[in-house]
Scaffold this motif. Structure first.
Motif, PDB file in Angstrom:
ATOM      1  N   LEU A 155      -5.501  12.937  -5.104  1.00  8.95           N
ATOM      2  CA  LEU A 155      -4.960  11.907  -5.977  1.00  8.95           C
ATOM      3  C   LEU A 155      -5.350  10.536  -5.430  1.00  8.95           C
ATOM      4  N   PRO A 156      -6.172   9.772  -6.163  1.00  2.00           N
ATOM      5  CA  PRO A 156      -6.567   8.458  -5.650  1.00  2.00           C
ATOM      6  C   PRO A 156      -5.438   7.436  -5.817  1.00  2.00           C
ATOM      7  N   TRP A 157      -5.409   6.466  -4.902  1.00  2.00           N
ATOM      8  CA  TRP A 157      -4.463   5.350  -5.019  1.00  2.00           C
ATOM      9  C   TRP A 157      -5.195   4.043  -4.768  1.00  2.00           C
ATOM     10  N   LEU A 158      -4.672   2.968  -5.362  1.00  4.27           N
ATOM     11  CA  LEU A 158      -5.290   1.656  -5.244  1.00  4.27           C
ATOM     12  C   LEU A 158      -4.189   0.609  -5.259  1.00  4.27           C
TER      13      LEU A 158
ATOM     14  N   GLY B 236      -6.465  -4.857  -2.281  1.00  2.00           N
ATOM     15  CA  GLY B 236      -7.793  -4.282  -2.407  1.00  2.00           C
ATOM     16  C   GLY B 236      -7.952  -2.992  -1.632  1.00  2.00           C
ATOM     17  N   ASN B 237      -6.898  -2.551  -0.950  1.00  2.00           N
ATOM     18  CA  ASN B 237      -6.955  -1.300  -0.196  1.00  2.00           C
ATOM     19  C   ASN B 237      -6.850  -0.120  -1.153  1.00  2.00           C
ATOM     20  N   SER B 238      -7.526   0.968  -0.777  1.00  2.00           N
ATOM     21  CA  SER B 238      -7.522   2.160  -1.617  1.00  2.00           C
ATOM     22  C   SER B 238      -7.601   3.387  -0.726  1.00  2.00           C
ATOM     23  N   GLY B 239      -7.431   4.539  -1.333  1.00  2.00           N
ATOM     24  CA  GLY B 239      -7.515   5.777  -0.578  1.00  2.00           C
ATOM     25  C   GLY B 239      -7.343   6.976  -1.483  1.00  2.00           C
ATOM     26  N   THR B 240      -7.277   8.141  -0.864  1.00  2.00           N
ATOM     27  CA  THR B 240      -7.115   9.390  -1.593  1.00  2.00           C
ATOM     28  C   THR B 240      -6.054  10.235  -0.919  1.00  2.00           C
ATOM     29  N   LEU B 241      -5.050  10.633  -1.690  1.00  2.00           N
ATOM     30  CA  LEU B 241      -4.007  11.534  -1.200  1.00  2.00           C
ATOM     31  C   LEU B 241      -4.520  12.964  -1.282  1.00  2.00           C
ATOM     32  N   SER B 242      -4.239  13.745  -0.267  1.00  2.00           N
ATOM     33  CA  SER B 242      -4.629  15.157  -0.255  1.00  2.00           C
ATOM     34  C   SER B 242      -3.625  15.946   0.581  1.00  2.00           C
TER      35      SER B 242
ATOM     36  N   ASN C  11       2.076   6.977  -6.875  1.00  3.39           N
ATOM     37  CA  ASN C  11       1.220   8.110  -7.244  1.00  3.39           C
ATOM     38  C   ASN C  11       1.912   9.441  -6.995  1.00  3.39           C
ATOM     39  N   LEU C  12       2.730   9.511  -5.969  1.00  5.17           N
ATOM     40  CA  LEU C  12       3.497  10.739  -5.761  1.00  5.17           C
ATOM     41  C   LEU C  12       4.546  10.914  -6.857  1.00  5.17           C
ATOM     42  N   ASP C  13       5.093   9.821  -7.368  1.00  4.97           N
ATOM     43  CA  ASP C  13       6.051   9.902  -8.474  1.00  4.97           C
ATOM     44  C   ASP C  13       5.399  10.456  -9.744  1.00  4.97           C
TER      45      ASP C  13
ATOM     46  N   ASP D  77       0.835  -1.202   0.000  1.00  4.52           N
ATOM     47  CA  ASP D  77       0.000   0.000   0.000  1.00  4.52           C
ATOM     48  C   ASP D  77       0.872   1.256   0.000  1.00  4.52           C
ATOM     49  N   ARG D  78       1.929   1.246   0.804  1.00  2.26           N
ATOM     50  CA  ARG D  78       2.839   2.395   0.837  1.00  2.26           C
ATOM     51  C   ARG D  78       3.546   2.566  -0.506  1.00  2.26           C
ATOM     52  N   SER D  79       3.819   1.457  -1.190  1.00  2.00           N
ATOM     53  CA  SER D  79       4.416   1.539  -2.535  1.00  2.00           C
ATOM     54  C   SER D  79       3.434   2.155  -3.524  1.00  2.00           C
ATOM     55  N   ALA D  80       2.154   1.817  -3.403  1.00  2.00           N
ATOM     56  CA  ALA D  80       1.136   2.406  -4.284  1.00  2.00           C
ATOM     57  C   ALA D  80       1.038   3.912  -4.050  1.00  2.00           C
ATOM     58  N   ILE D  81       1.112   4.323  -2.802  1.00  2.00           N
ATOM     59  CA  ILE D  81       1.094   5.763  -2.491  1.00  2.00           C
ATOM     60  C   ILE D  81       2.319   6.435  -3.097  1.00  2.00           C
TER      61      ILE D  81
END
Length: 158
Positions: A94-97, A102-108, A75-77, A68-72
């Motif tokens: 910025l959404p991440w998945l 199956g975890n997801s979230g939104t960066l703000s 998206n920052l990259d 999950d931290r890699s997915a975040i």
């Protein structure tokens, strides 16, 4: 009658010491190999020394996996050129998945003001995990290859 030859060293016969050496040698060698683990080499999960009081960092690392931290970070990259130019606004989301968990979230609230000095950005993210939806605040820093990696993550107050 067959005679067993015995070797002597003065008054002591070595023939009688052999059974004693066979019994005590494994016991003595076992005492020299005692190890006490002090820490952990596992960098994915921090070592928690006490289980009585959990901190917000412990909760973040148990809820949000390394993938999950890699997915975040990925998206920052994606927005890294905009962070370098200073064109990222505070309203950017910025959404991440993570398709594996199956975890997801939104960066703000991505703040890149100290990026040129420290190589790090701060952000907030939601995470929709099996534990529920929580808000986290985090820090991501660039590594040697100039890719972002999440270096700090803690549960944030809403």
């Amino acid at each position: 009658m067959r005679r067993i030859r015995s070797y002597t060293a003065g008054d002591i016969k070595f023939q009688h010491l052999v059974p004693l050496l066979l019994v005590f040698a494994p016991l003595v060698s076992g005492c020299s190999q005692i190890e006490v683990p002090v820490g952990s080499n596992n960098v994915d999960t921090p070592t928690i020394l006490t289980g009585s009081i959990q901190s917000s960092t412990d909760i973040a690392y148990s809820d949000i996996s390394a993938e999950d931290r890699s997915a975040i970070s990925r998206n920052l990259d994606v927005i890294a050129p905009n962070l370098d130019n200073g064109t990222v606004t505070a309203t950017l989301t910025l959404p991440w998945l993570n398709p594996l968990s199956g975890n997801s979230g939104t960066l703000s609230d991505i703040d890149g003001t100290s990026l040129s000095e420290t190589g790090c950005v701060s952000f907030r993210t939601t995470a929709n995990t099996i534990a529920g939806i929580k808000l986290y605040s985090g820090t991501a820093c660039r590594d040697v290859t100039q890719k972002f990696a999440v270096t700090g993550l803690a549960v944030a107050d809403a």
